[in-house]
Design a protein around this motif. Structure first.
Motif, PDB file in Angstrom:
ATOM      1  N   ASP A 254     -55.738  52.542   9.177  1.00 55.58           N
ATOM      2  CA  ASP A 254     -54.504  52.943   8.502  1.00 55.58           C
ATOM      3  C   ASP A 254     -53.781  54.036   9.273  1.00 55.58           C
ATOM      4  OD1 ASP A 254     -55.025  51.237   6.272  1.00 55.58           O
ATOM      5  OD2 ASP A 254     -56.387  52.757   5.454  1.00 55.58           O
ATOM      6  N   VAL A 255     -52.469  54.115   9.078  1.00 56.08           N
ATOM      7  CA  VAL A 255     -51.679  55.241   9.552  1.00 56.08           C
ATOM      8  C   VAL A 255     -51.185  55.981   8.317  1.00 56.08           C
ATOM      9  CG1 VAL A 255     -49.606  56.005  10.737  1.00 56.08           C
ATOM     10  CG2 VAL A 255     -50.983  54.165  11.714  1.00 56.08           C
ATOM     11  N   LEU A 256     -51.674  57.204   8.142  1.00 54.90           N
ATOM     12  CA  LEU A 256     -51.279  58.023   7.001  1.00 54.90           C
ATOM     13  C   LEU A 256     -50.106  58.905   7.417  1.00 54.90           C
ATOM     14  CD1 LEU A 256     -54.765  59.118   5.588  1.00 54.90           C
ATOM     15  CD2 LEU A 256     -53.457  57.015   5.179  1.00 54.90           C
ATOM     16  N   SER A 257     -49.090  58.918   6.595  1.00 58.91           N
ATOM     17  CA  SER A 257     -47.867  59.666   6.907  1.00 58.91           C
ATOM     18  C   SER A 257     -47.668  60.761   5.858  1.00 58.91           C
ATOM     19  CB  SER A 257     -46.663  58.721   6.920  1.00 58.91           C
ATOM     20  OG  SER A 257     -45.496  59.406   7.306  1.00 58.91           O
ATOM     21  N   PHE A 258     -47.490  62.005   6.339  1.00 59.73           N
ATOM     22  CA  PHE A 258     -47.377  63.157   5.442  1.00 59.73           C
ATOM     23  C   PHE A 258     -46.081  63.925   5.699  1.00 59.73           C
ATOM     24  CE2 PHE A 258     -51.884  62.547   6.402  1.00 59.73           C
ATOM     25  CZ  PHE A 258     -52.467  62.526   5.140  1.00 59.73           C
ATOM     26  N   ILE A 259     -45.568  64.542   4.639  1.00 61.82           N
ATOM     27  CA  ILE A 259     -44.594  65.606   4.780  1.00 61.82           C
ATOM     28  C   ILE A 259     -45.262  66.865   4.228  1.00 61.82           C
ATOM     29  CG2 ILE A 259     -42.523  64.182   4.714  1.00 61.82           C
ATOM     30  CD1 ILE A 259     -42.234  64.827   1.767  1.00 61.82           C
ATOM     31  N   SER A 260     -44.918  68.006   4.796  1.00 63.56           N
ATOM     32  CA  SER A 260     -45.620  69.229   4.425  1.00 63.56           C
ATOM     33  C   SER A 260     -44.673  70.272   3.845  1.00 63.56           C
ATOM     34  CB  SER A 260     -46.339  69.821   5.643  1.00 63.56           C
ATOM     35  OG  SER A 260     -45.415  70.200   6.637  1.00 63.56           O
ATOM     36  N   THR A 261     -45.244  71.128   3.007  1.00 63.15           N
ATOM     37  CA  THR A 261     -44.504  72.273   2.471  1.00 63.15           C
ATOM     38  C   THR A 261     -45.358  73.520   2.668  1.00 63.15           C
ATOM     39  OG1 THR A 261     -45.405  72.115   0.214  1.00 63.15           O
ATOM     40  CG2 THR A 261     -43.443  70.821   0.711  1.00 63.15           C
ATOM     41  N   THR A 262     -44.699  74.670   2.696  1.00 63.35           N
ATOM     42  CA  THR A 262     -45.388  75.944   2.856  1.00 63.35           C
ATOM     43  C   THR A 262     -45.094  76.828   1.654  1.00 63.35           C
ATOM     44  OG1 THR A 262     -45.178  75.816   5.259  1.00 63.35           O
ATOM     45  CG2 THR A 262     -45.707  77.978   4.325  1.00 63.35           C
ATOM     46  N   THR A 263     -46.145  77.396   1.068  1.00 69.18           N
ATOM     47  CA  THR A 263     -46.017  78.282  -0.086  1.00 69.18           C
ATOM     48  C   THR A 263     -46.547  79.656   0.282  1.00 69.18           C
ATOM     49  OG1 THR A 263     -46.338  76.421  -1.605  1.00 69.18           O
ATOM     50  CG2 THR A 263     -46.635  78.638  -2.508  1.00 69.18           C
ATOM     51  N   VAL A 264     -45.789  80.690  -0.046  1.00 70.07           N
ATOM     52  CA  VAL A 264     -46.237  82.063   0.189  1.00 70.07           C
ATOM     53  C   VAL A 264     -46.121  82.841  -1.120  1.00 70.07           C
ATOM     54  CG1 VAL A 264     -45.584  82.053   2.624  1.00 70.07           C
ATOM     55  CG2 VAL A 264     -43.937  82.819   0.900  1.00 70.07           C
ATOM     56  N   PHE A 265     -46.829  83.961  -1.202  1.00 73.95           N
ATOM     57  CA  PHE A 265     -46.752  84.806  -2.390  1.00 73.95           C
ATOM     58  C   PHE A 265     -45.414  85.538  -2.399  1.00 73.95           C
ATOM     59  CE2 PHE A 265     -51.272  84.107  -2.393  1.00 73.95           C
ATOM     60  CZ  PHE A 265     -51.606  84.120  -3.739  1.00 73.95           C
ATOM     61  N   GLY A 266     -44.806  85.614  -3.563  1.00 75.43           N
ATOM     62  CA  GLY A 266     -43.548  86.334  -3.692  1.00 75.43           C
ATOM     63  C   GLY A 266     -43.768  87.832  -3.827  1.00 75.43           C
TER      64      GLY A 266
END
Length: 276
Positions: free
Chosen positions: A226-238
């Protein structure tokens, strides 16, 4: 006025201002102080107060760790603490991190520090780490950018390696510019020295499929057939006031297509059926 301390803090303020590409007038207007006073601070003719140092650091976007450096240079005690993530004082933050990582399953998520050192990961990351060829890269401390671009890491399994490499390098260059961190600068130099187009296992490089224009730069990994395709997000503390939390980021990956979502759910079900 302590002229030695004024001389020590002045060039640091000036260096950060120039790094941010701000004129004295622009910074003075943002901080709501006179340009003359800022000039005196930078030249060492005036000793800034503790509040003034913190005000300028805030408007210059100086990282908390470096704000302590500015305070010390001006003769003041640091105000930002740095505690291990396991410290009881950070228990609530640690619980929040664990909640985000676990709650993101069956999709991969991990926590990294300012140097991209892996601090924690959920169970969905394990199948991706299994693609790493060089076991030395998995010895702590594990650097996730090194894993991504090293020929013995995930490079050979990354279908759109050139695109993903460009994304990582651009992001790291921006961090180097913002943080002025020599460790990040060394990491960037190391990553740039890796081959730009690693050979794939099997018969050469994997051709890129024709797809609709992406909404973000995807990470496309070949996992088995399989080819797994991802989009990513970044979360930081406010609004963190602890150095450790200010430098911590959660990287969460979401399926970019239905097939990837189905494959990740199937992998999760396999782990539940065979926990060993």
């Amino acid at each position: 006025m302590n002229s030695h301390r004024a001389a020590a803090i002045g060039p640091l303020i000036r260096d950060w201002r120039q790094q941010r590409r701000l004129s004295q007038l622009e910074l003075a207007l943002e901080a709501e102080i006179s340009q003359k006073h800022l000039s005196f601070v930078e030249s060492g003719r005036s000793q800034p107060s503790r509040d003034m140092v913190l005000l300028l650091a805030e408007h210059l976007g100086v990282p908390l760790r470096e704000r302590n450096t500015l305070l010390l240079a001006a003769g003041y005690a640091p105000v930002y603490l740095e505690r291990a993530l396991e410290d009881p004082a950070l228990q609530a933050a640690k619980a929040a991190i664990d909640l985000v990582l676990t709650g993101h399953e069956p999709y991969p998520a991990l926590a990294v520090d300012r140097h991209w050192t892996l601090l924690a990961a959920n169970a969905a990351v394990a199948p991706l780490l299994a693609l790493v060829v060089d076991a030395e890269l998995l010895r702590p401390p594990v650097n996730v950018l090194r894993l991504a671009l090293h020929p013995g890491g995930l490079a050979a399994a990354t279908v759109n390696f050139d695109e993903w490499r460009a994304h990582i390098l651009a992001r790291l260059r921006q961090q180097v510019r913002i943080a002025a961190d020599p460790v990040l600068a060394d990491l960037l130099a190391e990553l740039l020295a890796y081959p730009a187009s690693p050979l794939r296992s099997g018969s050469g490089r994997v051709p890129m499929p024709v797809v609709e224009p992406a909404i973000a730069v995807p990470l496309r990994l070949r996992v088995g057939d399989d080819v797994l395709s991802f989009i990513s997000t970044t979360t930081v503390f406010g609004t963190p006031v602890d150095i450790t939390l200010s430098e911590l980021a959660l990287e969460t990956f979401f399926p970019a297509d239905a097939a990837t979502g189905a494959a990740l759910r199937a992998l999760a079900q396999t782990r539940r059926n065979d926990p060993d």
